[in-house]
Design an enzyme around this catalytic site. Sequence first.
Site, PDB file in Angstrom:
ATOM      1  N   ASP A 180       5.384-109.435 -22.123  1.00 44.17           N
ATOM      2  CA  ASP A 180       4.351-109.503 -21.105  1.00 44.17           C
ATOM      3  C   ASP A 180       3.595-110.815 -21.242  1.00 44.17           C
ATOM      4  O   ASP A 180       3.500-111.373 -22.338  1.00 44.17           O
ATOM      5  CB  ASP A 180       3.376-108.332 -21.243  1.00 44.17           C
ATOM      6  CG  ASP A 180       2.681-107.989 -19.934  1.00 44.17           C
ATOM      7  OD1 ASP A 180       3.109-107.034 -19.267  1.00 44.17           O
ATOM      8  OD2 ASP A 180       1.721-108.698 -19.578  1.00 44.17           O
ATOM      9  N   VAL A 198       8.528-114.520 -17.496  1.00 49.66           N
ATOM     10  CA  VAL A 198       9.901-114.397 -16.992  1.00 49.66           C
ATOM     11  C   VAL A 198      10.258-115.494 -15.997  1.00 49.66           C
ATOM     12  O   VAL A 198      11.434-115.645 -15.645  1.00 49.66           O
ATOM     13  CB  VAL A 198      10.179-113.005 -16.376  1.00 49.66           C
ATOM     14  CG1 VAL A 198      10.028-111.910 -17.413  1.00 49.66           C
ATOM     15  CG2 VAL A 198       9.296-112.755 -15.159  1.00 49.66           C
ATOM     16  N   ASN A 216      11.488-105.043 -15.619  1.00 46.70           N
ATOM     17  CA  ASN A 216      10.414-104.429 -14.842  1.00 46.70           C
ATOM     18  C   ASN A 216       9.365-105.417 -14.341  1.00 46.70           C
ATOM     19  O   ASN A 216       8.683-105.138 -13.368  1.00 46.70           O
ATOM     20  CB  ASN A 216       9.729-103.350 -15.690  1.00 46.70           C
ATOM     21  CG  ASN A 216       8.492-102.803 -15.027  1.00 46.70           C
ATOM     22  OD1 ASN A 216       8.583-102.057 -14.052  1.00 46.70           O
ATOM     23  ND2 ASN A 216       7.324-103.192 -15.529  1.00 46.70           N
ATOM     24  N   TYR A 267       8.073-109.079  -0.294  1.00 48.17           N
ATOM     25  CA  TYR A 267       8.310-108.148  -1.400  1.00 48.17           C
ATOM     26  C   TYR A 267       9.582-107.336  -1.162  1.00 48.17           C
ATOM     27  O   TYR A 267      10.409-107.173  -2.073  1.00 48.17           O
ATOM     28  CB  TYR A 267       7.103-107.218  -1.544  1.00 48.17           C
ATOM     29  CG  TYR A 267       7.232-106.234  -2.681  1.00 48.17           C
ATOM     30  CD1 TYR A 267       7.070-106.644  -3.996  1.00 48.17           C
ATOM     31  CD2 TYR A 267       7.521-104.890  -2.439  1.00 48.17           C
ATOM     32  CE1 TYR A 267       7.190-105.742  -5.045  1.00 48.17           C
ATOM     33  CE2 TYR A 267       7.633-103.992  -3.473  1.00 48.17           C
ATOM     34  CZ  TYR A 267       7.465-104.415  -4.773  1.00 48.17           C
ATOM     35  OH  TYR A 267       7.590-103.517  -5.812  1.00 48.17           O
ATOM     36  N   THR A 282      -0.495 -97.249  -9.890  1.00 45.73           N
ATOM     37  CA  THR A 282      -0.664 -98.264 -10.932  1.00 45.73           C
ATOM     38  C   THR A 282      -1.967 -99.028 -10.693  1.00 45.73           C
ATOM     39  O   THR A 282      -2.593 -98.906  -9.631  1.00 45.73           O
ATOM     40  CB  THR A 282       0.502 -99.258 -10.893  1.00 45.73           C
ATOM     41  OG1 THR A 282       0.498 -99.899  -9.603  1.00 45.73           O
ATOM     42  CG2 THR A 282       1.834 -98.558 -11.115  1.00 45.73           C
TER      43      THR A 282
END
Length: 252
Positions: free
Chosen positions: A43, A60, A86, A151, A186
């Site tokens: 992360d 990433v 993810n 997206y 979330t």
Amino acid sequence: MATLSRTQPSDSLVAVVSGGASGIGAAAAAALIARGVRVAALDLDSGQVAAPAVGIACDVSDDASVRAAVDEVVARFGRIDIVVNNAGIAAQGDVSANDDDEWRRVLDVNVIGMVRLARAALPHLRKSPAAAIVNTCSSFALTGVPRRVLYSTSKGAVHAMTLAMAADHVREGIRVNAVAPGAVDTPWIQRMLARTPDPEAARDALNDRHPLGRTARPEEVGEAIAYLATPASSATTGTVLSVDGGIHTLRL
């Protein structure tokens, strides 16, 4: 070709989970740990990773950062058996809303970011007797939703990539699957609702779009990821598992 084994003990397996400090990634890490898997959570904010997962800083969108993180996982644990791709970012608007730089940024994280991690981990997965990759896709890849064109495009690419990777690596004993959540409760969804004029009404409307009558919990998506990642699903590859309250397939 590695031989997959349903009975491969989970406590000998090592998983890498990107975006593992919060939301779906943290839930997937917890579900894997509950099955005895050792987890390295990658992360940007690795200090927020909950123990006993091991937090490792990783961007990433930077190939050198991804390769350094993979090397650190192998140095700590000696192996990699599972990759959970993810990490991702969101985008809103119709096709006129996002400029070229935003298109590049979202596709770089949501699509090429998964490529970078899978590519760096692949030599280690090839050595595993129970290798698996699980990509976080979205029901938006399968259903047209207003103001989500960028997206949705990124997640449509993840859907196609999952199937192509599964075909490429099935004979090497590496299973590749994906989960496709609908809206998930979330922190990002909570922030999005908080910006609306009436957050409670917006939440009710979001719940009502799902035939189940509510959004998914991160833990529910995490459990689906853990199932696909571990030998319990050793006969499953090239599958995109919807965890979306029926939003893709049901019309009530």
